[in-house]
Motif scaffolding. Sequence first.
Motif, short mmCIF file in Angstrom:
data_model
loop_
_atom_site.label_atom_id
_atom_site.label_comp_id
_atom_site.label_asym_id
_atom_site.label_seq_id
_atom_site.Cartn_x
_atom_site.Cartn_y
_atom_site.Cartn_z
N ILE A 172 0.83 -1.20 0.00
CA ILE A 172 0.00 0.00 0.00
C ILE A 172 0.86 1.25 0.00
O ILE A 172 2.04 1.23 0.37
N ASP A 173 0.25 2.35 -0.40
CA ASP A 173 0.82 3.68 -0.20
C ASP A 173 0.46 4.10 1.22
O ASP A 173 -0.71 4.31 1.54
N ILE A 174 1.46 4.19 2.09
CA ILE A 174 1.18 4.42 3.51
C ILE A 174 0.58 5.79 3.76
O ILE A 174 -0.06 6.03 4.80
N GLU A 175 0.72 6.73 2.83
CA GLU A 175 0.13 8.05 3.00
C GLU A 175 -1.37 8.05 2.76
O GLU A 175 -2.10 8.80 3.40
N THR A 176 -1.81 7.21 1.84
CA THR A 176 -3.22 7.25 1.43
C THR A 176 -3.98 5.95 1.69
O THR A 176 -5.21 5.94 1.65
N GLY A 177 -3.28 4.84 1.92
CA GLY A 177 -3.92 3.54 2.05
C GLY A 177 -4.24 2.88 0.73
O GLY A 177 -4.76 1.76 0.70
N ARG A 178 -3.90 3.53 -0.39
CA ARG A 178 -4.20 2.98 -1.72
C ARG A 178 -3.36 1.73 -1.98
O ARG A 178 -2.17 1.71 -1.72
N LYS A 179 -4.00 0.72 -2.54
CA LYS A 179 -3.30 -0.51 -2.89
C LYS A 179 -2.39 -0.28 -4.09
O LYS A 179 -2.82 0.26 -5.11
N LEU A 180 -1.14 -0.72 -3.96
CA LEU A 180 -0.18 -0.63 -5.05
C LEU A 180 -0.04 -1.96 -5.79
O LEU A 180 0.51 -1.99 -6.90
N THR A 181 -0.49 -3.04 -5.16
CA THR A 181 -0.48 -4.36 -5.77
C THR A 181 -1.80 -5.05 -5.47
O THR A 181 -2.48 -4.69 -4.49
N PRO A 182 -2.16 -6.05 -6.26
CA PRO A 182 -3.36 -6.82 -5.92
C PRO A 182 -3.18 -7.55 -4.58
O PRO A 182 -2.06 -7.88 -4.18
N SER A 183 -4.27 -7.81 -3.91
CA SER A 183 -4.23 -8.63 -2.69
C SER A 183 -4.07 -10.08 -3.10
O SER A 183 -4.79 -10.59 -3.96
N ARG A 184 -3.10 -10.75 -2.45
CA ARG A 184 -2.78 -12.13 -2.82
C ARG A 184 -2.63 -12.97 -1.57
O ARG A 184 -2.02 -12.54 -0.58
N SER A 185 -3.20 -14.17 -1.58
CA SER A 185 -3.08 -15.09 -0.45
C SER A 185 -1.67 -15.66 -0.43
O SER A 185 -1.22 -16.27 -1.41
N VAL A 186 -0.95 -15.48 0.70
CA VAL A 186 0.45 -15.89 0.77
C VAL A 186 0.66 -17.12 1.65
O VAL A 186 1.74 -17.73 1.61
N TRP A 187 -0.34 -17.47 2.48
CA TRP A 187 -0.20 -18.69 3.31
C TRP A 187 -1.57 -19.16 3.71
O TRP A 187 -2.45 -18.34 4.05
N GLN A 188 -1.77 -20.48 3.71
CA GLN A 188 -3.07 -21.04 4.06
C GLN A 188 -3.06 -21.74 5.42
O GLN A 188 -4.01 -22.44 5.76
N GLY A 189 -2.00 -21.54 6.19
CA GLY A 189 -1.97 -22.10 7.53
C GLY A 189 -1.66 -23.59 7.53
O GLY A 189 -1.18 -24.16 6.55
N THR A 190 -1.97 -24.22 8.68
CA THR A 190 -1.63 -25.64 8.87
C THR A 190 -2.86 -26.54 8.85
O THR A 190 -2.75 -27.73 9.14
N GLY A 191 -4.02 -25.97 8.57
CA GLY A 191 -5.24 -26.78 8.52
C GLY A 191 -6.20 -26.53 9.65
O GLY A 191 -7.32 -27.05 9.65
N GLY A 192 -5.79 -25.73 10.65
CA GLY A 192 -6.71 -25.39 11.73
C GLY A 192 -7.77 -24.40 11.27
O GLY A 192 -7.55 -23.62 10.34
N ARG A 193 -8.92 -24.42 11.94
CA ARG A 193 -9.99 -23.50 11.55
C ARG A 193 -9.64 -22.07 11.96
O ARG A 193 -8.83 -21.83 12.85
N TYR A 194 -10.27 -21.11 11.28
CA TYR A 194 -10.16 -19.68 11.60
C TYR A 194 -8.71 -19.21 11.61
O TYR A 194 -8.20 -18.71 12.61
N LEU A 195 -8.04 -19.35 10.48
CA LEU A 195 -6.70 -18.80 10.33
C LEU A 195 -6.78 -17.28 10.43
O LEU A 195 -7.52 -16.64 9.67
#
Length: 496
Positions: free
Chosen positions: A150-173
Amino acid sequence: MKYNNPVIKGFYPDPSICKADGAYYLVCSSFQYFPGVPIFESKDLINWTQIGHCLTRKSQIQLDTVNSSGGVFAPTIRYNNGRFYMTTTNDTTRQNFYVWTDDIYGEWSEPVFVDQGGIDPDLYFEDGKAFFMSNGTDDYGVGGIVQCEIDIETGRKLTPSRSVWQGTGGRYLESPHLYKINGRYYLLAAEGGTEYGHMVTYARGDSPSGPFKAYPQNPVLTNRNLGGYELQGVGHSDLIQDDEGNWWLFHLGFRQIGRWLTFHHLGREVFLTPVTFGEDGWFTAGHNGTTLTSFETDRIPDTVIQQEKKVYTFENTDWNLDWCYLRHPATENYRLEQDKATLLGTELTLDVPASPTFIGIRQMDFRAAISCDVSLTNGEAGISLYMDEHHHYDLAVRKDESGYKVIERLNIGDIKSIENEVELGADNHAALIIKASHERYSFFVHADGKEILLGTAQTKYLSSEVAGGFTGVVIGLYVYGENSLAEFSNFKCKYE
């Protein structure tokens, strides 16, 4: 030295911590209570003093229509280039945002919104870049821990949101936090839900966006298999390195009311657990991956003494720090002085998800004696042990056509019952007393030189296991009714 857990008692869940200018700063969730996001300061990681709140103005957070356990969810506090940032979620409006300040003791900015969903947002700074993370679903429909720049001054996204980790299989990551340690990137998270299956998990990678490889021995910290143990629900953590190079986890947990009584009503509290890095770069936490009620450690000097405040009064508390309101208060209904509080009632009762005339302080331990003198002109005023609008116990002075009386009322779900009452006649003043233990509250009025017992009630009916939600019991002073005015004096909450 030996320190005891929790290091911050009472309903202060979802702790996040940062370090700046020789001190540590910690924030917690506040949900429907205002001001929002309490801030604590410490020099030694053990003793914490509340210094303010991040959200002190109505313009910063919308709470008017927030249900109990809605509103302000898990915050993250970070310090970068001389500026503090706190990012959080208004779960009711489904908005992630952050505020900032250059003076930790001063006011915080207006909110800066980020167009990424989920909850439990995190900020990570590196080389002039700001990364924003939360749990949820990314721009491609993939769930997990989601990240964008993000642009820290405005909060505007500079890149698409991407899932980077899906956890270990427990609920409610949830509860993602990112750190760079010895050249590697560590992604901390929580899984299992913030109940008895809660746990801390983590992974590491070679870039801020992964790919991340899970720690082979996950979960790194959990009390989920400790039956008959007081401390449960351990999870939602933040990692910090002290000035001596030692690492620690600050995390939430809760104390159940008895060894085999799986109920908790004090809320989720702040715990401290030591962390040790191995030669392979993975870290372990606590005692065989669990949190204890106390730790013996040489990481903190013996000169540090853990302090614990046992008595809370009007005189030794700060109305703006220790006390809180339900949602946005009508401030004209409160006159708060050093030794008394004068409250003007409205038609709003404690049974509605609104902002009745109510000011409260968190219950911080099981065994306590709570007392207050109450004088009333009309309506009803007293002390409420408040979990939410459907679960609260009230000890109050009430006026009706026959005069004044003291009532004990229990509100448990759809059951609302006045259990007992003591007639006062024309006397509009009463000394109210509540005695708390692990399993019961007892309700008294002091009259004719003696304490008269009105009745008792089980604490478990104010617990999260019964009421649901994410908060804890708040000791509230309240008044309601047309033309009702109440004066509260000689307040004391003394813990054993």
